[in-house]
Design a protein around this motif. Structure first.
Motif, PDB file in Angstrom:
ATOM      1  N   PHE A 149      16.473  -1.991 -13.606  1.00 32.16           N
ATOM      2  CA  PHE A 149      15.358  -1.053 -13.510  1.00 32.16           C
ATOM      3  C   PHE A 149      14.186  -1.634 -14.292  1.00 32.16           C
ATOM      4  N   TYR A 150      12.985  -1.455 -13.763  1.00 30.48           N
ATOM      5  CA  TYR A 150      11.784  -1.919 -14.456  1.00 30.48           C
ATOM      6  C   TYR A 150      10.947  -0.702 -14.869  1.00 30.48           C
ATOM      7  N   LEU A 151      10.169  -0.879 -15.904  1.00 29.29           N
ATOM      8  CA  LEU A 151       9.302   0.188 -16.402  1.00 29.29           C
ATOM      9  C   LEU A 151       8.089   0.285 -15.483  1.00 29.29           C
ATOM     10  N   ALA A 152       8.060   1.326 -14.669  1.00 26.67           N
ATOM     11  CA  ALA A 152       6.988   1.506 -13.684  1.00 26.67           C
ATOM     12  C   ALA A 152       5.764   2.175 -14.300  1.00 26.67           C
ATOM     13  N   ASP A 153       5.974   3.075 -15.251  1.00 25.35           N
ATOM     14  CA  ASP A 153       4.864   3.787 -15.880  1.00 25.35           C
ATOM     15  C   ASP A 153       5.175   3.956 -17.359  1.00 25.35           C
ATOM     16  N   GLU A 154       4.478   3.205 -18.184  1.00 25.67           N
ATOM     17  CA  GLU A 154       4.761   3.228 -19.622  1.00 25.67           C
ATOM     18  C   GLU A 154       4.405   4.568 -20.261  1.00 25.67           C
ATOM     19  N   GLU A 155       3.378   5.211 -19.771  1.00 21.74           N
ATOM     20  CA  GLU A 155       2.953   6.489 -20.352  1.00 21.74           C
ATOM     21  C   GLU A 155       4.015   7.571 -20.175  1.00 21.74           C
TER      22      GLU A 155
END
Length: 138
Positions: free
Chosen positions: A118-124
């Motif tokens: 899984f990749y970080l799509a939205d850091e916020e």
């Protein structure tokens, strides 16, 4: 309540209150053959309330798991009852075999040897998505 100090081990501190058990499960701490203390809703000057996990063994923990569950947590390494290292985690950009894709049609469901990535799509919003099918993680 009495929780003894640990001689050699790890203290995962500043866990957001209520996330300690999830961290315990994802790290597989129930499989350890040593003392593990989970302190829930401890008083914290910074957060008001926090969880703490104390592991009385010199082990390596998956920092990505900790960062996924609570990127504000800290890791304290204890040697001979003294704090020798303190680490902040942060949010990992990539999770490998930390969580599983819930999409039944994802290739990870049929290809057993394939890593769950899984990749970080939205850091916020701390939103992770499957590398293969783009399904959003819980």
């Amino acid at each position: 309540m009495r929780i003894d100090s640990i001689r050699n081990g790890i203290v995962i501190d500043h866990i957001t209150a209520g996330r300690g058990m999830k961290l315990y499960e994802l790290l597989g701490l129930e499989e350890l053959d040593c003392s593990v203390a989970i302190i829930k809703n401890a008083y914290s000057e910074k957060k008001g309330r926090k969880d703490i996990i104390k592991i009385d063994a010199d082990i390596t923990v998956n920092l990505d798991v900790i960062g996924y569950v609570d990127p504000t947590a800290t890791i304290n390494v204890i040697k001979d009852e003294k704090l020798v290292e303190k680490h902040t985690i942060g949010t990992p950009k990539l999770l490998k075999n930390v969580i599983r894709c819930k999409n039944p049609r994802c290739i990870t469901g049929t290809e057993q040897e394939l890593d769950h990535v899984f990749y970080l799509a939205d850091e916020e919003t701390k939103t992770y998505r499957c590398k293969y099918c783009e399904t959003k993680a819980n």
